[in-house]
Design a protein around this motif. Structure first.
Motif, PDB file in Angstrom:
ATOM      1  N   GLY A   1       0.826  -1.207   0.000  1.00  0.00           N
ATOM      2  CA  GLY A   1       0.000   0.000   0.000  1.00  0.00           C
ATOM      3  C   GLY A   1       0.856   1.250   0.000  1.00  0.00           C
ATOM      4  N   ALA A   2       0.229   2.369   0.251  1.00  0.00           N
ATOM      5  CA  ALA A   2       0.934   3.661   0.255  1.00  0.00           C
ATOM      6  C   ALA A   2       1.745   3.823   1.524  1.00  0.00           C
ATOM      7  N   ASP A   3       2.760   4.684   1.431  1.00  0.00           N
ATOM      8  CA  ASP A   3       3.604   4.953   2.587  1.00  0.00           C
ATOM      9  C   ASP A   3       2.831   5.691   3.681  1.00  0.00           C
ATOM     10  N   VAL A   4       3.263   5.450   4.894  1.00  0.00           N
ATOM     11  CA  VAL A   4       2.805   6.257   6.033  1.00  0.00           C
ATOM     12  C   VAL A   4       3.867   7.339   6.219  1.00  0.00           C
ATOM     13  N   THR A   5       3.507   8.565   5.871  1.00  0.00           N
ATOM     14  CA  THR A   5       4.468   9.663   5.890  1.00  0.00           C
ATOM     15  C   THR A   5       4.315  10.487   7.164  1.00  0.00           C
TER      16      THR A   5
ATOM     17  N   TYR B   1       4.635  -0.890   8.232  1.00  0.00           N
ATOM     18  CA  TYR B   1       3.431  -0.040   8.218  1.00  0.00           C
ATOM     19  C   TYR B   1       3.094   0.345   6.783  1.00  0.00           C
ATOM     20  N   HIS B   2       1.791   0.465   6.510  1.00  0.00           N
ATOM     21  CA  HIS B   2       1.342   1.014   5.230  1.00  0.00           C
ATOM     22  C   HIS B   2      -0.086   1.539   5.378  1.00  0.00           C
ATOM     23  N   GLN B   3      -0.519   2.258   4.334  1.00  0.00           N
ATOM     24  CA  GLN B   3      -1.892   2.750   4.287  1.00  0.00           C
ATOM     25  C   GLN B   3      -2.675   1.911   3.289  1.00  0.00           C
ATOM     26  N   LYS B   4      -3.902   1.598   3.645  1.00  0.00           N
ATOM     27  CA  LYS B   4      -4.767   0.783   2.800  1.00  0.00           C
ATOM     28  C   LYS B   4      -6.015   1.587   2.454  1.00  0.00           C
ATOM     29  N   GLU B   5      -6.364   1.603   1.179  1.00  0.00           N
ATOM     30  CA  GLU B   5      -7.561   2.319   0.749  1.00  0.00           C
ATOM     31  C   GLU B   5      -8.802   1.543   1.165  1.00  0.00           C
ATOM     32  N   THR B   6      -9.801   2.272   1.659  1.00  0.00           N
ATOM     33  CA  THR B   6     -11.038   1.645   2.119  1.00  0.00           C
ATOM     34  C   THR B   6     -12.238   2.386   1.529  1.00  0.00           C
ATOM     35  N   THR B   7     -13.393   1.719   1.597  1.00  0.00           N
ATOM     36  CA  THR B   7     -14.658   2.330   1.151  1.00  0.00           C
ATOM     37  C   THR B   7     -15.682   2.155   2.251  1.00  0.00           C
ATOM     38  N   ASP B   8     -16.327   3.245   2.637  1.00  0.00           N
ATOM     39  CA  ASP B   8     -17.354   3.185   3.664  1.00  0.00           C
ATOM     40  C   ASP B   8     -18.554   2.417   3.131  1.00  0.00           C
TER      41      ASP B   8
ATOM     42  N   ALA C   1     -14.650   7.132  -0.064  1.00  0.00           N
ATOM     43  CA  ALA C   1     -13.312   6.544  -0.033  1.00  0.00           C
ATOM     44  C   ALA C   1     -12.554   7.035   1.191  1.00  0.00           C
ATOM     45  N   GLY C   2     -11.665   6.226   1.687  1.00  0.00           N
ATOM     46  CA  GLY C   2     -10.863   6.615   2.838  1.00  0.00           C
ATOM     47  C   GLY C   2      -9.579   5.800   2.894  1.00  0.00           C
ATOM     48  N   ARG C   3      -8.827   5.971   3.945  1.00  0.00           N
ATOM     49  CA  ARG C   3      -7.569   5.247   4.128  1.00  0.00           C
ATOM     50  C   ARG C   3      -7.511   4.669   5.552  1.00  0.00           C
ATOM     51  N   LYS C   4      -6.890   3.503   5.626  1.00  0.00           N
ATOM     52  CA  LYS C   4      -6.752   2.829   6.920  1.00  0.00           C
ATOM     53  C   LYS C   4      -5.273   2.528   7.145  1.00  0.00           C
ATOM     54  N   TYR C   5      -4.808   2.789   8.349  1.00  0.00           N
ATOM     55  CA  TYR C   5      -3.421   2.484   8.686  1.00  0.00           C
ATOM     56  C   TYR C   5      -3.313   1.010   9.120  1.00  0.00           C
TER      57      TYR C   5
END
Length: 829
Positions: A556-560, A604-611, A617-621
């Protein structure tokens, strides 16, 4: 150690069956590992009875056959055609009924083909059984005629009952080194006596008499420390021949092979009483002298097996009067006899030896020559110094019984310093403390007396020093301390008779369904450290450039960080790889060349989520635990003993599999990895879930940290492994039957992997195949373009029986067919 149930009954009355006796012995510390039924005659003469020939007349169409009717107790006389020349009406005979299976004696030695009795017509006459000769039922070798019995037992009496061929039972005892006192039937009977209170019947030697003193030998003991006691006598006029049936059966019942009547008696007494003996051909004793001493270092000596051995100066020898050391040796004392002085069919006079040798001396000789015999097994652990004369008399009487002869000398008994009993102070309070309960003092005395341990200087309670001196016979070489005496009390009293205390905590016996992850992590860390890995702990922050180089492999995306301390440490790591590489660079720059690291750490990474409600759309750590292994340099430091070798993929794979095995993951699928982290490698999966990837790190990534050496790396999904780990160990009985190995050489396309071979083999043979291994891979022009050769081993095993060649060959044919059909293999022969 093997004990015969029937033999044991000669010493003590046993009302219990063999299984119950086994449990009793195990409770006393003589652990019974197995009990096996042994037939006196193969098949046990099942279906063979005693009968009577009612009528007998010649067969009208065969001069050598007779037509008989036989009363075999079946209610109706049987018609039996008999070819024996001595058959006649009125005889009592042995009859094999229809359906009985006989195991005849093979006149050439070895087993003969079994014979099943069936109804038949012989020259037109019906035959409903067989009248037997002794060789036809395995009782002897004679085939001169049928057995004719002088008996009045009822017709139909089982032949096994008539011949007293009751089955015996071999009781296999896992004898611990400290219990050498129980290495005989008498020794085992002593424990049963203490346990049950039944009396022991020892063989009587009251009939022992010295017939003459016409053949004395001069016996001298020079090495008294290595031989504290030496006894012997001569027997003249004996005949060396095959032993009688009773003696052979006794030895066969414990797995020994009969040799001749004299040697068989010495072996019998050894297993009967626990005292080894040795018989010398007295006519080969030069100078009429027996000397117990050592010989010079390097003296050659030929033992009974025909092997010439070079003696050490510490080897105790039984020698004759020859002054030449090379001709003087007759026997390695307590270990092995010499070829020249051994008993043979030509022997008519013997010198019979019964001694007590030093355990340390015999043990040293056994270890040097790697010679282990029934005698050395007992001597090197410690025999009874008070037994030699009694055993000598017992053996002499038996030799006279089975070989004839006269005792032609007085007993020579050289025992300058008698071995005293052990005197061990024991306190009642220590008995109570170590056992955990207070045992009645009279019961303690009874148990010890039953074990031949006497109580002296008894001080009664309530005196603070209440106790006694335990006077322990010297054959109990393991009972020399107070704790040893208390152990003797407990093993006869019975551990099961000691109740658990009401306050005893048994928490450790409970089963904990929840896995302690920290404890398990610590255990794996200890295993890796024990295999040469060092643990590293690194920052969770890393350089963004590292992630940019492997972006396609990241989950997933980086946790910055919102407020990083520097641009070099601005993101949370998504892999432990670069932490390991940086640690290696640090150590390599300080001349530490051979490195093996492991690290438990979070990524660690970020994961895209959908409510699910709004669709927004959102992101989950996401935070996960990983375990990494990294290796670089050589597998071991340079040494004069072995050449150094660089680390390979297989060194890393071995470490990975040790981790999986420690987590009880012994079955997994493997396939080549496509991760950009590796130049080449594998991914192991459990239940189709990847749990670890391993291989050679892509050189493009090592360049990012200025690392030029090849690095091997493994990345474990620790959380997935924790889900797969049950915490329950699986146990299997040690296989009773041996495995077999077969090898094949397969020529295959280069694209075919060993994993495909292994999977296909296990799919083809699920019952017998235990493992598949590859021990050679070859590629060459002579195989053809795009081809390679695998040399593969297959291990087969059946848990229920020993595999025979027919089953093995059929299995291998099935495997070869599968390889040819599904993988296009060519089998190289």
């Amino acid at each position: 150690m093997t004990i015969s149930y029937k033999w044991l009954q000669q010493f003590i009355e046993l009302t219990e069956d063999p299984e119950q006796v086994g449990k009793m012995l195990t409770s006393t510390g003589l652990e019974v590992e197995g009990i096996e039924r042994v037939e006196a005659v193969k098949g046990g003469l099942e279906g063979v009875v005693i009968g009577e020939v009612l009528t007998c007349e010649r067969h009208p169409d065969a001069d050598k056959l007779s037509l008989t009717t036989v009363d075999a107790g079946t209610g109706t006389p049987l018609n039996i055609v008999c070819g024996a020349p001595n058959v006649a009406a009125g005889q009592r005979v042995v009859v094999a009924l229809v359906g009985a299976t006989l195991y005849p004696t093979n006149p050439n030695g070895g087993p003969a083909e079994p014979l099943t009795i069936k109804k038949a017509k012989i020259r037109g006459a019906a035959s409903e059984g067989m009248i037997c000769a002794e060789d036809e039922i395995g009782l002897g070798h004679s085939h001169a005629g049928i057995l004719v019995l002088d008996t009045d037992v009822p017709n139909g009496t089982p032949a096994a009952e008539y011949f007293k061929l009751q089955p015996d039972y071999q009781i296999e005892i896992g004898l611990t080194p400290n219990r050498i006192d129980a290495a005989s039937h008498m020794g085992v009977a002593r424990d049963l006596h203490a346990l049950t209170g039944r009396s022991i019947t020892l063989p009587s030697v009251d009939a022992f008499r010295v017939d003459s003193t016409d053949f004395p030998l001069d016996v001298q003991v020079e090495a008294t420390e290595a031989c504290p006691r030496y006894a012997g006598l001569t027997i003249s006029g004996l005949t060396v021949q095959e032993s009688p049936d009773w003696l052979k059966q006794r030895l066969l019942s414990i797995g020994l092979t009969p040799i001749n009547n004299v040697v068989d008696v010495t072996n019998f007494v050894c297993h009967d009483l626990g005292q080894p003996l040795h018989a010398f051909d007295a006519d080969q004793i030069e100078g009429g002298k027996v000397v117990v001493k050592t010989l010079p270092e390097g003296t050659p000596f030929v033992t009974l097996d025909g092997t010439e051995r070079q003696l050490k100066a510490t080897d105790l020898m039984i020698c004759n009067g020859n002054p030449n050391p090379a001709e003087a040796g007759m026997c390695i004392a307590g270990v092995f006899g010499g070829k020249k002085s051994g008993v043979s069919e030509q022997t008519t006079r013997i010198f019979l030896e019964s001694a007590h040798f030093s355990a340390a001396s015999v043990r040293q000789t056994v270890q040097h020559h790697d010679l282990r015999t029934d005698a050395s097994f007992r001597f090197e652990r410690g025999t009874d110094p008070n037994l030699p004369v009694y055993a000598l008399q017992r053996a002499a009487l038996l030799i006279q019984e089975v070989a004839g002869g006269q005792i032609s000398s007085d007993i020579v008994d050289i025992y300058p310093t008698p071995v005293a009993p052990f005197r061990v102070p024991v306190r009642y309070r220590n008995i109570d403390r170590l056992i955990g309960i207070q045992i009645d003092r009279a019961e303690i005395a009874r148990i010890l007396n039953a074990l031949d341990i006497q109580l002296d200087e008894v001080v009664s309670e309530p005196a603070p020093n209440a106790g006694f001196i335990a006077v322990v016979p010297p054959y109990r070489v393991d009972v020399t301390r107070e704790a040893d005496v208390i152990e003797e009390i407990l093993r006869i009293y019975g551990v099961d008779n000691v109740p658990l205390s009401a306050t005893l905590r048994a928490d450790s016996l409970s089963e904990f369904p929840t896995i302690d992850v920290n404890q398990l992590q610590g255990r794996i860390g200890e295993i890796l450290a024990g295999n040469g890995f060092y643990e590293i702990m690194s920052l969770s922050l890393t350089r963004p450039a590292y992630h940019d180089a492997i972006r396609s492999a990241l989950p997933g995306a980086d946790v910055t960080l919102l407020n990083p301390l520097s641009d070099e440490l601005s993101v949370m790591r998504q892999t432990l790889l670069f932490s390991a590489l940086e640690a290696m660079v640090y150590n390599l720059n300080r001349r530490q060349k051979d490195l093996a690291f492991f690290e438990f750490g979070k990524v660690y990474h970020q994961k895209e989520t959908t409510d699910p409600q709004t669709g927004a759309a959102g992101r989950k750590y996401v935070e996960t635990m990983r375990l990494s292994l990294a290796m670089v340099g050589n597998r071991q430091a340079e040494s004069w003993q072995q050449k150094t070798q660089p680390v390979t993929f297989h060194d890393l794979a071995a470490a990975v599999q040790r981790v999986l095995s420690s987590l009880r993951v012994r079955s997994f699928d493997s396939q080549p990895t496509d991760s950009p982290l590796f130049q080449y490698g594998l991914t192991y999966s459990v239940n189709k879930k990847p749990v670890v990837s391993l291989g050679l790190v892509n050189p493009k990534l090592t360049k990012l940290v200025d690392l030029k050496q090849p690095v091997f790396y493994a990345d474990f999904d620790w959380q997935a492994l924790m889900k797969a780990y049950s915490g329950k160990a699986k146990y299997e009985e040690v296989p009773r039957f041996p495995d077999v190995r077969r090898d094949l050489s397969l020529v295959l396309d280069k694209a075919v992997t060993f994993d495909q071979i292994s999977k296909l083999a296990h799919q083809t043979e699920r019952k017998l195949l235990r493992s598949v291994g590859v021990f050679d891979v070859y590629e060459g022009e002579n195989l053809g373009a795009g081809k390679k050769s695998y040399s593969v081993s297959f291990t087969l095993q059946d848990p229920t029986q020993t595999l025979n060649d027919a089953v093995i060959d059929k299995t291998m044919q099935r495997l070869m067919g599968a390889f040819e059909r599904d993988l296009g293999a060519v089998i190289r022969k």
